[in-house]
Design a protein around this motif. Sequence first.
Motif, PDB file in Angstrom:
ATOM      1  N   GLU A  26       0.833  -1.195   0.000  1.00  0.00           N
ATOM      2  CA  GLU A  26       0.000   0.000   0.000  1.00  0.00           C
ATOM      3  C   GLU A  26       0.878   1.260   0.000  1.00  0.00           C
ATOM      4  OE1 GLU A  26      -3.648   1.906   2.621  1.00  0.00           O
ATOM      5  OE2 GLU A  26      -2.461   0.290   3.494  1.00  0.00           O
ATOM      6  N   THR A  27       0.426   2.296  -0.690  1.00  0.00           N
ATOM      7  CA  THR A  27       1.125   3.574  -0.723  1.00  0.00           C
ATOM      8  C   THR A  27       1.205   4.158   0.684  1.00  0.00           C
ATOM      9  OG1 THR A  27       0.272   3.977  -2.933  1.00  0.00           O
ATOM     10  CG2 THR A  27       1.081   5.884  -1.733  1.00  0.00           C
ATOM     11  N   MET A  28       2.341   4.745   1.013  1.00  0.00           N
ATOM     12  CA  MET A  28       2.510   5.348   2.328  1.00  0.00           C
ATOM     13  C   MET A  28       1.620   6.583   2.436  1.00  0.00           C
ATOM     14  SD  MET A  28       6.628   4.896   2.718  1.00  0.00           S
ATOM     15  CE  MET A  28       6.877   4.549   4.446  1.00  0.00           C
ATOM     16  N   LYS A  29       0.961   6.725   3.587  1.00  0.00           N
ATOM     17  CA  LYS A  29       0.069   7.860   3.834  1.00  0.00           C
ATOM     18  C   LYS A  29       0.631   8.682   4.980  1.00  0.00           C
ATOM     19  CE  LYS A  29      -3.896   5.414   2.127  1.00  0.00           C
ATOM     20  NZ  LYS A  29      -4.247   4.068   2.319  1.00  0.00           N
ATOM     21  N   TRP A  30       0.575  10.020   4.834  1.00  0.00           N
ATOM     22  CA  TRP A  30       1.268  10.907   5.762  1.00  0.00           C
ATOM     23  C   TRP A  30       0.343  11.946   6.387  1.00  0.00           C
ATOM     24  CZ3 TRP A  30       6.220   9.615   6.769  1.00  0.00           C
ATOM     25  CH2 TRP A  30       6.856   8.773   5.829  1.00  0.00           C
ATOM     26  N   LYS A  31       0.654  12.277   7.633  1.00  0.00           N
ATOM     27  CA  LYS A  31       0.057  13.409   8.334  1.00  0.00           C
ATOM     28  C   LYS A  31       1.237  14.296   8.719  1.00  0.00           C
ATOM     29  CE  LYS A  31      -2.687  14.727  12.317  1.00  0.00           C
ATOM     30  NZ  LYS A  31      -3.390  14.261  13.520  1.00  0.00           N
ATOM     31  N   THR A  32       1.121  15.608   8.504  1.00  0.00           N
ATOM     32  CA  THR A  32       2.271  16.472   8.707  1.00  0.00           C
ATOM     33  C   THR A  32       1.888  17.856   9.209  1.00  0.00           C
ATOM     34  OG1 THR A  32       4.191  17.453   7.604  1.00  0.00           O
ATOM     35  CG2 THR A  32       2.232  17.116   6.259  1.00  0.00           C
ATOM     36  N   ASN A  33       2.850  18.549   9.765  1.00  0.00           N
ATOM     37  CA  ASN A  33       2.654  19.928  10.186  1.00  0.00           C
ATOM     38  C   ASN A  33       2.987  20.914   9.060  1.00  0.00           C
ATOM     39  OD1 ASN A  33       5.483  19.752  10.143  1.00  0.00           O
ATOM     40  ND2 ASN A  33       5.744  20.932  12.023  1.00  0.00           N
ATOM     41  N   VAL A  34       3.311  20.406   7.899  1.00  0.00           N
ATOM     42  CA  VAL A  34       3.649  21.250   6.746  1.00  0.00           C
ATOM     43  C   VAL A  34       2.375  21.923   6.245  1.00  0.00           C
ATOM     44  CG1 VAL A  34       4.564  21.257   4.396  1.00  0.00           C
ATOM     45  CG2 VAL A  34       5.563  19.750   6.120  1.00  0.00           C
ATOM     46  N   SER A  35       2.423  23.254   6.098  1.00  0.00           N
ATOM     47  CA  SER A  35       1.223  23.976   5.669  1.00  0.00           C
ATOM     48  C   SER A  35       0.872  23.702   4.212  1.00  0.00           C
ATOM     49  CB  SER A  35       1.394  25.484   5.904  1.00  0.00           C
ATOM     50  OG  SER A  35       2.519  25.962   5.192  1.00  0.00           O
ATOM     51  N   TYR A  36       1.885  23.482   3.367  1.00  0.00           N
ATOM     52  CA  TYR A  36       1.611  23.167   1.963  1.00  0.00           C
ATOM     53  C   TYR A  36       2.652  22.182   1.454  1.00  0.00           C
ATOM     54  CZ  TYR A  36       1.234  23.346  -3.057  1.00  0.00           C
ATOM     55  OH  TYR A  36       1.108  22.973  -4.374  1.00  0.00           O
TER      56      TYR A  36
END
Length: 133
Positions: A26-36
Amino acid sequence: MKKLLSLLIFGFALLCSCNEPLGLWETMKWKTNVSYMNKEHVIEVPSAGGTYVLKCKNYAGFWISSIDGMKLGDDEDMHNVAREWYTVIIEGNVMTVTIVSNECPDDRTLDIGIRCGNATDGFTFEQSKAEGR
């Protein structure tokens, strides 16, 4: 012999009934503090630098496979890389990237390759040159 043949046929049928080909992760899914961050995972970093936290939502235990297109050597820590102007630390399913202030007259780029088994991903950090130069 008939039992063995039946077992082999059943096993083959079971393998063929899967929706995904063998080895497909499965493709890696990310949550981040990056605004864009765009679809290609390019992150714009100001000349002042910054710290970016990226949490993988579906894999734990991933590692750094390459930095700027160069694979890490066997003697290098694949969870903790520190260079002159950046550090990359992976703890569990969280990667923290810290980029220091850019005092150079040129823009600079950091490419990080990530891997967990057969799942791969990557991020590009593009830092603008020092202000006023």
